[in-house]
Design a protein around this motif. Structure first.
Motif, mmCIF file in Angstrom:
data_model
loop_
_atom_site.group_PDB
_atom_site.id
_atom_site.type_symbol
_atom_site.label_atom_id
_atom_site.label_comp_id
_atom_site.label_asym_id
_atom_site.label_seq_id
_atom_site.Cartn_x
_atom_site.Cartn_y
_atom_site.Cartn_z
ATOM 1 N N PRO A 88 0.816 -1.287 -0.168
ATOM 2 C CA PRO A 88 0.009 -0.126 0.098
ATOM 3 C C PRO A 88 0.799 1.259 0.042
ATOM 4 C CG PRO A 88 -0.166 -1.118 2.051
ATOM 5 C CD PRO A 88 0.500 -2.024 1.250
ATOM 6 N N ASP A 89 1.929 1.295 0.499
ATOM 7 C CA ASP A 89 3.017 2.283 0.528
ATOM 8 C C ASP A 89 3.583 2.712 -0.968
ATOM 9 O OD1 ASP A 89 3.167 4.778 2.042
ATOM 10 O OD2 ASP A 89 4.726 3.658 3.437
ATOM 11 N N LEU A 90 3.362 1.635 -1.916
ATOM 12 C CA LEU A 90 4.110 1.672 -3.098
ATOM 13 C C LEU A 90 3.105 1.850 -4.210
ATOM 14 C CD1 LEU A 90 7.084 -0.935 -2.762
ATOM 15 C CD2 LEU A 90 7.091 1.637 -2.889
ATOM 16 N N ALA B 39 8.340 5.799 -1.767
ATOM 17 C CA ALA B 39 7.271 5.564 -0.888
ATOM 18 C C ALA B 39 6.275 6.628 -0.863
ATOM 19 C CB ALA B 39 7.748 4.796 0.489
ATOM 20 N N ALA B 40 5.011 6.341 -0.791
ATOM 21 C CA ALA B 40 4.045 7.508 -0.695
ATOM 22 C C ALA B 40 4.142 8.364 0.499
ATOM 23 C CB ALA B 40 2.762 6.799 -0.964
ATOM 24 N N ALA B 41 3.764 9.372 0.108
ATOM 25 C CA ALA B 41 3.574 10.554 1.319
ATOM 26 C C ALA B 41 1.976 10.868 1.620
ATOM 27 C CB ALA B 41 4.289 11.922 0.990
ATOM 28 N N ASN B 42 1.839 11.406 2.829
ATOM 29 C CA ASN B 42 0.649 11.762 3.252
ATOM 30 C C ASN B 42 -0.491 10.712 3.219
ATOM 31 O OD1 ASN B 42 1.587 14.256 3.866
ATOM 32 N ND2 ASN B 42 1.162 15.201 1.588
ATOM 33 N N ASN B 43 0.054 9.574 3.214
ATOM 34 C CA ASN B 43 -0.915 8.420 3.222
ATOM 35 C C ASN B 43 -1.363 7.959 4.575
ATOM 36 O OD1 ASN B 43 1.153 7.032 3.338
ATOM 37 N ND2 ASN B 43 0.651 5.752 1.708
ATOM 38 N N GLY B 44 -0.457 8.489 5.459
ATOM 39 C CA GLY B 44 -0.821 8.138 7.035
ATOM 40 C C GLY B 44 -0.164 6.717 7.303
ATOM 41 N N ILE B 45 0.584 6.284 6.670
ATOM 42 C CA ILE B 45 1.368 4.628 6.584
ATOM 43 C C ILE B 45 2.675 4.744 6.472
ATOM 44 C CG2 ILE B 45 -0.720 3.389 6.484
ATOM 45 C CD1 ILE B 45 0.111 2.948 3.792
ATOM 46 N N GLY B 46 3.419 4.057 7.307
ATOM 47 C CA GLY B 46 4.739 3.392 6.977
ATOM 48 C C GLY B 46 5.915 4.770 6.709
ATOM 49 N N VAL B 47 6.263 4.740 5.458
ATOM 50 C CA VAL B 47 7.533 5.560 5.156
ATOM 51 C C VAL B 47 7.288 6.474 4.058
ATOM 52 C CG1 VAL B 47 9.130 3.847 6.038
ATOM 53 C CG2 VAL B 47 8.771 3.661 3.710
ATOM 54 N N VAL B 48 8.255 7.396 3.856
ATOM 55 C CA VAL B 48 8.277 8.227 2.504
ATOM 56 C C VAL B 48 9.419 8.355 1.956
ATOM 57 C CG1 VAL B 48 7.913 10.557 2.186
ATOM 58 C CG2 VAL B 48 6.717 9.924 3.972
HETATM 59 CA CA CA Z 1 3.898 6.460 3.472
#
Ligand code: CA
Ligand code: CA
Ligand code: CA
Length: 335
Positions: free
Chosen positions: A62-64, A119-128
């Motif tokens: 989900p972060d990619l 890695a996605a930003a501003n999605n409230g999960i994991g890393v950036v």
């Molecule tokens: Ca993220």
């Protein structure tokens, strides 16, 4: 950037404020100034495609998922090579080991590198990632065990070149000089593409003992060594005053792993995607920039290392911000 500067980001090497890693205090600002780079209002790298040539990418992570490249010319799953590029249903990239359209990562390495890049930003999960609105193309030639053939690696690079990709991230090495590989990298260069490559993890001087592909003497190769959170060369990192271009964070890097998970890895493999991510920011900031101008910006606007004699050509550790900070400091690229 609602999740701002949490511990997760700090551990990525993107922003350090002196926190400890594994009990060892860090040096404030021994980082690549990623949040500063993200603050640049005009940086939009979603048109920038970075091909990750590796073990594949977990395309379900989900972060990619938000940053995966998709082939706009291909109708998924219809068994037809809609864009006529020789690959049927190549939506996310290609698996050159199994010769199929599913470059799923069965190792973890390629997914980790991809998260560091974007890695996605501003999605409230994991890393950036360093460049969190980039597009990541998944090209697989390394197996679950982490090994692969030069022929398959060349196929990956040729695919990227064919598809007009201007940036590949290559966290792998081994084997001797290959003229066919050198030719493929040179051809990428002739098509305005940079080839970012890991310097290797044998703590050796690549000027004396060349490490391929990072040691190919081609202008479009950007070879990366690894530094730790104190801006010291990582103990494992290979180096080279002429054959390695720049250092970047590669020790204790937190990023994405398959199965919706995250983990910490170390290596010049982890430094390489930091470099690729910073180049993606440059290409996003200056969409028409020549590849070699982007490389020059990266090397010239980095943070000098205290003890850099003989370490890397630039004598510096990557900075994601300074290359894009001064829009008037470089001439407009030729179109
Ligand atoms: Ca993220
Ligand atoms: Ca196709
Ligand atoms: Ca199709």
């Amino acid at each position: 950037w609602s999740r701002g500067l949490g511990d997760v980001y700090k551990r990525q090497g993107l922003h350090i404020v002196g926190q400890a890693v594994n009990g060892i205090p860090g040096t404030p600002d021994a980082d690549i100034d990623a949040p500063e780079a993200w603050g640049m209002s005009r940086v939009d790298a979603d048109e920038v495609v970075v091909a990750v040539i590796d073990t594949g990418v977990d395309t379900m992570h989900p972060d990619l998922q938000p940053v995966l490249w998709t082939n706009g010319g291909e109708i998924p799953g219809n068994g037809v090579d809609d864009d006529g590029n020789g690959f049927v249903d190549d939506v996310y990239g290609w698996d050159f080991i199994n010769n199929d359209n599913d470059p799923m990562d069965d190792n973890g390495h390629g997914t980790h590198c991809s998260g560091t890049i974007g890695a996605a930003a501003n999605n409230g999960i994991g890393v950036v990632g360093v460049s969190p609105n980039v597009s990541i193309m998944a090209l697989k030639f390394l197996s679950a065990g982490g090994s692969g053939s030069s022929a398959d690696a060349i196929d990956c690079l040729e695919y990227a070149t064919m598809m007009g990709v201007n940036l590949t991230s290559n966290s792998w090495g081994g084997g001797g000089f290959s003229q066919a590989m050198a030719d493929a990298i040179a051809d990428a260069g002739a098509n305005n593409a940079l080839f970012v490559a890991a310097a290797g993890n044998s703590s050796s001087n690549n000027d004396v003992n060349p490490h391929y592909p990072s040691s190919y003497d081609l202008d479009n190769v950007v070879a990366g060594a690894s530094t730790n959170h104190n801006d010291e060369l990582s103990s494992f990192s290979s180096y080279g005053a002429t054959s390695v271009d720049i250092a970047a964070p590669g020790s204790d890097i937190l990023s994405t792993l398959p199965g919706n998970s995250y983990g910490v890895l170390s290596g010049t493999s982890m430094a390489t995607p930091h470099v690729a991510g910073a180049l993606a920011l440059i290409e996003g900031r200056f969409p028409a920039i020549d590849a070699l101008d982007a490389k020059a910006l990266l090397l010239n606007f980095a943070d000098p290392l205290d003890n850099h004699d003989g370490v890397v050509l630039s004598g510096s550790r990557l900075n994601a911000f300074w290359p894009i900070a001064e829009p008037d400091s470089i001439p407009p690229a030729q179109i």
